[in-house]
Design a protein around this motif. Structure first.
Motif, PDB file in Angstrom:
ATOM      1  N   MET A  26       0.958  -1.089  -0.127  1.00 48.68           N
ATOM      2  CA  MET A  26      -0.069   0.083  -0.019  1.00 48.68           C
ATOM      3  C   MET A  26       1.092   1.344   0.062  1.00 48.68           C
ATOM      4  O   MET A  26       0.438   2.161  -0.701  1.00 48.68           O
ATOM      5  N   LEU A  27       1.879   1.147   0.694  1.00 48.51           N
ATOM      6  CA  LEU A  27       2.752   2.406   0.766  1.00 48.51           C
ATOM      7  C   LEU A  27       3.417   2.804  -0.601  1.00 48.51           C
ATOM      8  O   LEU A  27       3.603   3.795  -1.048  1.00 48.51           O
ATOM      9  N   SER A  28       3.781   1.603  -1.254  1.00 44.93           N
ATOM     10  CA  SER A  28       4.342   1.695  -2.548  1.00 44.93           C
ATOM     11  C   SER A  28       3.358   2.224  -3.317  1.00 44.93           C
ATOM     12  O   SER A  28       3.897   3.231  -4.434  1.00 44.93           O
ATOM     13  N   PHE A  29       2.213   1.646  -3.489  1.00 41.40           N
ATOM     14  CA  PHE A  29       1.006   2.348  -4.427  1.00 41.40           C
ATOM     15  C   PHE A  29       0.908   3.564  -4.036  1.00 41.40           C
ATOM     16  O   PHE A  29       0.784   4.524  -5.024  1.00 41.40           O
ATOM     17  N   GLU A  52     -16.059  10.264  -2.898  1.00 44.34           N
ATOM     18  CA  GLU A  52     -16.558   9.950  -1.572  1.00 44.34           C
ATOM     19  C   GLU A  52     -15.867   8.504  -1.308  1.00 44.34           C
ATOM     20  O   GLU A  52     -15.731   7.842  -2.229  1.00 44.34           O
ATOM     21  N   PRO A  53     -15.331   8.341  -0.075  1.00 44.24           N
ATOM     22  CA  PRO A  53     -15.757   8.944   0.972  1.00 44.24           C
ATOM     23  C   PRO A  53     -14.580   9.839   1.496  1.00 44.24           C
ATOM     24  O   PRO A  53     -14.472   9.874   2.796  1.00 44.24           O
ATOM     25  N   PHE A  54     -13.873  10.273   0.681  1.00 39.25           N
ATOM     26  CA  PHE A  54     -12.701  11.232   1.185  1.00 39.25           C
ATOM     27  C   PHE A  54     -13.045  12.429   1.858  1.00 39.25           C
ATOM     28  O   PHE A  54     -12.294  12.682   2.784  1.00 39.25           O
ATOM     29  N   ARG A  90     -11.291   1.153  -0.812  1.00 39.05           N
ATOM     30  CA  ARG A  90     -10.754   0.608   0.422  1.00 39.05           C
ATOM     31  C   ARG A  90     -11.300   1.291   1.850  1.00 39.05           C
ATOM     32  O   ARG A  90     -10.828   0.817   2.820  1.00 39.05           O
ATOM     33  N   LEU A  91     -11.756   2.374   1.838  1.00 37.08           N
ATOM     34  CA  LEU A  91     -12.029   3.323   2.879  1.00 37.08           C
ATOM     35  C   LEU A  91     -13.392   2.446   3.225  1.00 37.08           C
ATOM     36  O   LEU A  91     -14.143   3.749   4.203  1.00 37.08           O
ATOM     37  N   PHE A 123      -7.088  -0.248   5.883  1.00 36.78           N
ATOM     38  CA  PHE A 123      -6.914  -1.711   6.460  1.00 36.78           C
ATOM     39  C   PHE A 123      -8.124  -1.904   7.402  1.00 36.78           C
ATOM     40  O   PHE A 123      -8.012  -2.567   8.227  1.00 36.78           O
ATOM     41  N   GLY A 124      -9.188  -1.604   7.169  1.00 38.44           N
ATOM     42  CA  GLY A 124     -10.363  -1.816   7.923  1.00 38.44           C
ATOM     43  C   GLY A 124     -10.626  -0.504   8.877  1.00 38.44           C
ATOM     44  O   GLY A 124     -10.676   0.624   8.732  1.00 38.44           O
TER      45      GLY A 124
END
Length: 193
Positions: A94-97, A168-170, A134-135, A141-142
């Motif tokens: 995820m950090l790399s993405f 959304e949901p940002f 993902r959010l 991560f949940g």
């Protein structure tokens, strides 16, 4: 230990994560345009790339790059990393993405003349849209905040400041993150609150 940071840049993510992890450090502000360190000195003498963040350990070792510093923080504060047998690797994934698909597009976007930024802006929004799914449970991560959320927050917050119409949901994500004590402290310490 010193964290070299520039107000409003992605080093804000490392600042937030270190506060969340309760790691003691001194914040050293860097003017990226002049490459000067607050209080005197040239930043390129510390980090020849001139980029932030940089984490200087008490023994003189230097660690740079968001992915490396955030992974180091998560190793010291496991509650800030995803769980499971692939947790560490999912975090690195995820950090790399975030670094390659979102973060690295902003300098290109900002360097373009305003009248030709549209295509680059669409790419940025595409990847924010991709990650928005993902959010659905609150964080990447949940239900648990991780160092990856500090990185995503900084980029989403910055994009909102630039007027990007984030999916959304940002809106809720940014607002929720802004209420975290570590985020409030980091924003205040960097003069952004």
């Amino acid at each position: 230990m010193k964290l070299y940071s520039a107000p409003g840049f992605t080093s804000l993510a490392d600042h937030i994560a270190m506060l969340e992890a309760r790691i003691h450090f001194d914040l050293v502000k860097v003017d990226l345009e002049s490459k000067q360190i607050e209080g005197g000195g040239r930043y390129t003498d510390i980090n020849p790339t001139g980029y932030v963040p940089a984490l200087m350990f008490d023994d003189g070792e230097l660690l740079t790059e968001n992915v490396a510093i955030l992974a180091w923080i998560a190793d010291r504060a496991p509650e800030l990393a995803p769980v499971g047998h692939l947790g560490r690797y999912r975090l690195l994934e995820m950090l790399s993405f975030i670094a390659t698909e979102i973060h690295k597009r902003f300098p290109v976007y900002l360097a373009l003349p305003a009248d030709v930024r549209e295509a680059a802006g669409r790419e940025i929004l595409h990847w924010f849209g991709f990650i928005a799914r993902r959010l659905d449970r609150g964080h990447l991560f949940g239900e648990t905040f991780t160092v990856a959320d500090a990185y995503l927050f900084q980029l989403a917050w910055g994009a909102a400041q630039l007027g990007f119409p984030l999916p959304e949901p940002f809106g809720d994500y940014i607002a929720r993150m802004e209420h975290r004590p570590a985020v409030q402290t980091a924003l205040r310490r960097e003069g952004l609150a």
